[in-house]
Design a protein around this motif. Sequence first.
Motif, short mmCIF file in Angstrom:
data_model
loop_
_atom_site.label_atom_id
_atom_site.label_comp_id
_atom_site.label_asym_id
_atom_site.label_seq_id
_atom_site.Cartn_x
_atom_site.Cartn_y
_atom_site.Cartn_z
N LYS A 171 0.85 -1.19 0.00
CA LYS A 171 0.00 0.00 0.00
C LYS A 171 0.89 1.25 0.00
CE LYS A 171 -3.42 0.15 3.04
NZ LYS A 171 -4.72 0.22 2.34
N ALA A 172 0.38 2.30 -0.63
CA ALA A 172 1.15 3.54 -0.65
C ALA A 172 1.27 4.11 0.76
CB ALA A 172 0.49 4.56 -1.57
N SER A 173 0.22 3.98 1.55
CA SER A 173 0.31 4.45 2.95
C SER A 173 -0.76 3.75 3.77
CB SER A 173 0.12 5.97 3.01
OG SER A 173 -1.16 6.32 2.53
N GLY A 174 -0.61 3.85 5.06
CA GLY A 174 -1.57 3.19 5.95
C GLY A 174 -2.10 4.18 6.96
N PRO A 175 -2.85 3.71 7.92
CA PRO A 175 -3.38 4.60 8.94
C PRO A 175 -2.24 5.17 9.79
CG PRO A 175 -3.77 2.30 9.52
CD PRO A 175 -3.19 2.30 8.14
N VAL A 176 -2.48 6.30 10.43
CA VAL A 176 -1.43 6.89 11.26
C VAL A 176 -1.38 6.21 12.63
CG1 VAL A 176 -1.37 9.09 10.08
CG2 VAL A 176 -2.97 8.77 11.97
N THR A 177 -2.40 5.47 12.97
CA THR A 177 -2.34 4.66 14.19
C THR A 177 -3.02 3.33 13.93
OG1 THR A 177 -3.13 4.39 16.46
CG2 THR A 177 -4.41 5.87 15.06
N ASP A 178 -2.44 2.27 14.52
CA ASP A 178 -3.04 0.94 14.35
C ASP A 178 -4.12 0.68 15.39
OD1 ASP A 178 -1.63 0.15 12.18
OD2 ASP A 178 0.07 -0.61 13.35
N ALA A 179 -4.18 1.53 16.40
CA ALA A 179 -5.16 1.29 17.46
C ALA A 179 -6.02 2.53 17.66
CB ALA A 179 -4.44 0.92 18.75
N PRO A 180 -6.83 2.85 16.66
CA PRO A 180 -7.69 4.03 16.80
C PRO A 180 -8.72 3.82 17.90
CG PRO A 180 -8.33 2.75 14.87
CD PRO A 180 -7.10 2.10 15.42
N LYS A 181 -9.05 4.90 18.57
CA LYS A 181 -10.07 4.77 19.62
C LYS A 181 -11.45 4.82 18.98
CE LYS A 181 -7.39 6.78 23.35
NZ LYS A 181 -7.06 8.04 24.01
N PRO A 182 -12.37 4.03 19.47
CA PRO A 182 -13.72 4.09 18.91
C PRO A 182 -14.39 5.40 19.28
CG PRO A 182 -13.65 2.64 20.82
CD PRO A 182 -12.25 3.07 20.56
N PRO A 183 -15.46 5.75 18.55
CA PRO A 183 -16.20 6.96 18.92
C PRO A 183 -16.74 6.84 20.34
CG PRO A 183 -16.92 6.10 16.79
CD PRO A 183 -16.04 5.05 17.40
N ARG A 184 -17.03 7.98 20.95
CA ARG A 184 -17.50 7.97 22.34
C ARG A 184 -19.01 7.81 22.43
NH1 ARG A 184 -14.09 10.18 26.29
NH2 ARG A 184 -11.95 9.99 25.55
N PHE A 185 -19.64 7.77 21.28
CA PHE A 185 -21.11 7.63 21.29
C PHE A 185 -21.51 6.42 20.46
CE2 PHE A 185 -19.86 12.07 21.65
CZ PHE A 185 -20.43 12.40 22.88
N ALA A 186 -22.65 5.87 20.78
CA ALA A 186 -23.05 4.59 20.20
C ALA A 186 -23.46 4.72 18.74
CB ALA A 186 -24.20 4.00 21.00
N ALA A 187 -23.00 3.76 17.92
CA ALA A 187 -23.37 3.74 16.51
C ALA A 187 -24.88 3.53 16.35
CB ALA A 187 -22.62 2.63 15.79
#
Lengths: 532, 667
Positions: free
Chosen positions: A265-281
């Motif tokens: 891949k040309a690039s990937g995410p800046v973090t491998d462990a993103p935090k989930p949103p603080r509110f419910a989907a």
Amino acid sequence: MTRLHSTFDPSGAEARANAQAMCEQLEEIGQQVALALAGGGPQYVDRHHARGKLTARERIQLLLDRDSPFLELASLAGYGSPYTVGGSVVAGVGVVEGVECLLVANDPTVRGGSSNPATVKKTLRMHEIALQNRLPLISLVESGGADLPSQKDIFIPGGATFRNLTRLSAAGIPTIALVFGNSTAGGAYLPGLSDHVVMIEERSKVFLAGPPLVKAATGEESDDESLGGASMHARISGLADYYALDEQDAIRIGRRIVARLNWRKASGPVTDAPKPPRFAAEDLLGIVPADLKNPFDPREVIARIVDDSDFDEFKPLYGSSLVTGWAQLHGFPVGILANARGVLFSAESQKAAQFIQLANRSNTALIFLHNTTGYMVGKEYEQGGIIKHGSMMINAVSNSTVPHISVLLGNSYGAGHYGMCGRAYEPRFLFSWPSARSSVMGAQQLADVTYSVSKASALAQGKPFDEDTAQAVRRAIQAQISAEAMPMVLSGLLYDDGIIDPRDTRDVLGIALSAIHTAPVEGTSSFGVFRM
Amino acid sequence: MTESLFITSVLVANRGEIARRVFATCRRRGIGTVAVYSDADAASPHFAEADCAVRLPGLSPADTYLRGDLVIDAARRAGADAIHPGYGFLSENADFARQVQAAGLTWIGPDPAAIAAMGSKVESKQLMKDAGVPVLERLDPATVTERELPVLVKASAGGGGRGMRIVRTVASLPDAIESASREAASAFGDPTVFCERYLESGHHVEVQVMADAYGTVWAIGERECSLQRRHQKVIEEAPSPLVERIGGDLRSRLLGAARNAAAAVSYRGAGTVEFLADDDGGFFFLEMNTRLQVEHPVTECVTGLDLVGLQLDIASGAPLEGPEPTMSGHSIEARLYAEDPAHDWRPTSGTLHLIDIPGVTARFTVPPMHGIRLDSGVEDGSEVGVSYDPMLAKVISRAPTREQAARELAAALRHASLHGMTTNRDLLVASLLHPDFMAGTADTRFYGRHDPATLVAGAGLDPRLAAVVAALADAADDRAKATVLGPVATGFRNVPAVFQERTYAAADDELPVRYRLRRGVLELATTPEGIGELSLLSAEPGRVILQADGVRRSYSVHRVGAHERIVESPAGTCTLHTVARFVDPSAQTPAGALVAAMPGSVVRIGVDQGDRVEAGQPLLWLEAMKMEHAVLAPTAGTVAELLVLLGQQVEQGTVLVVLLEEEETRD
């Protein structure tokens, strides 16, 4: 870090009513999805299984890394056409041996996997996605060729299928064909133009003309195996690179081919462990009002899709009918443009143009969350230069080279649809919520306009005007336009890449963003002349 | 008379747990320790623990632990002044004992003459008969009649079930004698075998004796070891439930007979007199083992004695002093074997990645009044091969009552982590908790009456549930290792269609798990019967929490190598193997290939290439863990390929023979 707050109350009466309306629409869409999933129906699926064959979705499942995500695209292609919904092809973005690929599988249970106009449209759209995002393309082939009665809509545009394959190859994007069954006549060029070809013992059949046609053309007596069997192609013609013993073996080999592509891949995410949103989907079901006349705060949506509900808003006090700002989604940096009160004014347009330029400077992908009824009309606004400013926004969107993703949350009308990167503005992906509505203008407005124009015309020409008939026509037009603005219609025409459950938005966007980042994300400073 | 000696350094002519056991007492007493080790044991704990160690080059016992000359030379070089033989190997070899003494070393064991007298099963029976100890009559193989069947063919120099055969038809007697004799020759260097009447059932009751050089003989209570497989003990205990149940003067008669037996050969040191006892209080002398027994810890646990310490005292010339010790409380020992009881006790090998037995309060010594003792020959990471006995460890419980001892031992075993190898753990747990065992009525036919495969089936964690747990944990593990889209929900589908599938093998069963997760909600294509609707609370690579019928349960999942999954829960443990998702045709064994079911060596080949064979005909014989296993033709056919040579060592899964199945005759 700026954490979004929420004032949304999912247990409130309005939210519950909204959610109920959303669920009813999901239910309705689900019925069409079920038709697509059923393919040719139980009788054909059973017959297919009885032959020891896997269905298109089973083949895809076996090809994908276990438990990895699969984003199915355009699953309702062909909705509203005489053909089985789905376009007799299953397609999407999935992970094979750790590589994100674009998978296109014929559904042989639908009229032998033959191509109808929706098949062609869907397949060409998939090729476009593969090319734009540099995703290796895996074709899981088993098709009886063109659906002959509709050949006029297939033959000429369908030629692009083969052109695309070799252009992908020329662009250095690997193309892999796993031939599970028939791939004859024009279809023979599918393996012919793929980089890697796997054929299956006594299953694959690849020839330009079958025994009856050969007999008719040259008088030669022949059979399927000698004309186009896997064994012949693996040993004599060399069209098959790999000879598989059965379907699972072909898929196993397909996975090995991908594993050896050395694809990066040309690039990937800046973090491998993103935090989930603080509110419910789950809340996303109740945010969009059942009646789209009522606006909603898109920050409530953003707070439920971006990492840690963290959103740095740009120009929050200026042009407040459009929310712009920066966030991360599944670790990918994004800029977000979201309509707040439907209408785009001059300030909003200028803000958008500036924001898009900034995203191009920082090589940041953009997400457009649509809920717009268009650019403001009226003397004051025309005189204030709304055309100039709207043009600035459209100019910026059109020439921006960072990837765009559009999600139609609610309204997406008029030139607002264009400015927010509608389908014609080539977003890398475009998804609709069940609540989306899109047309040149609102159905009621359109009907009103038609009514007024016809009345004015009658009056001007001194013709009698039958109010009752005109009202009937007006109602009919409103009904027609309302129906045509529905997301299933847009999906059926390939005007979106799929209707998504609002609760899936974060993961859908995460998969799309990751796919996008397979290709380099590079902004531009070259735009059309901005009319100041 | 023996003069008083002072032992400063002991060489243990043995390996595994017994070497460690002897070293433990030596260390406590400040006595130096010397190990000998074969090449197979170069990384074993017994070697690592000794003060010094001498290599015995080679792998086979005959080249190493049975080489008395090398052992004595090792003692000389390492400065040991005494040799403890442990059990097995040279422990009952009178010649070796003599050589030890001739080399000026102290022999920690009885006089060679006593070993010789008891070593011959034939001679010893006569001696015992003369001393008034009840014995079973010896039979002449040539004159055995149908009426005397079944008979037992036994190696005269044998022990531990080697060279032993039960014969039920006169016709099969010659074959049994031949194979027993061959096994005896290979194991003990003496092919002599004899026959005696075989009692189908009974209780194995034995008496621990300890005798000093001054004529004092202690009979230190009895042990019962009725749970046996193939004449090897599995569970042993003290005191004997049979003796307790019958009561009366049975114990005093047994102890008396044992004292007489020891006295009859002027016994010195630790020994065991074994009897077969019936439910009417009758008993017959079987044999006397002139050494320390594997199961000596249960006697230690009910008497508080250190039997190895007493051996050292007696070898040093000390007298037995004070009253004869008596038993109190109860102790049970379970032998943890590297074997698969559900598959004909097939020996297993591999790396024991983890051995962790909860509640262990003592190692190689008597635990406090209430506790678990572990005498283990292995540690975490030990390689377990096929060169030696498959016993990994002995787990011993000590408790005030028999029921407590059984339940606590079962609990310790059930909750033990044993990673990397198939063991008989589930069988031990099932046996300890079996009503017959609990009642104290189990006899030597226990495993004949209760099929080990059936006993194991009910024990532990339901493999179908374990497979679901393993699938969810593996899914989480794969996701954690994913290089792309890792944070996206496991198995995300915007259009759910097909189930994910992972298949595990538990013993012979393939357990496919078809599942999918949608917004964290688990959906199984089929829920295993009797398990109830499962909901998923959390899945991580090493831990899965499920809820069924409102009850939340946590499972831990361990990965050993690429394919083994160990699922542990309070209900027990289940070991699964992953079934490959794809079959690589080039890695397939050819049709008709017969593979080695276990590692071993080819000891006999019965066919040639091209031979026509009948279904069930033995093609060749593998020796593994002292047992000969015939490889039989599954169908009639022709031997297309013979891929091994006589004497060849084969790994599990090696293709031995390719059999071309006979075409059915067509009209």
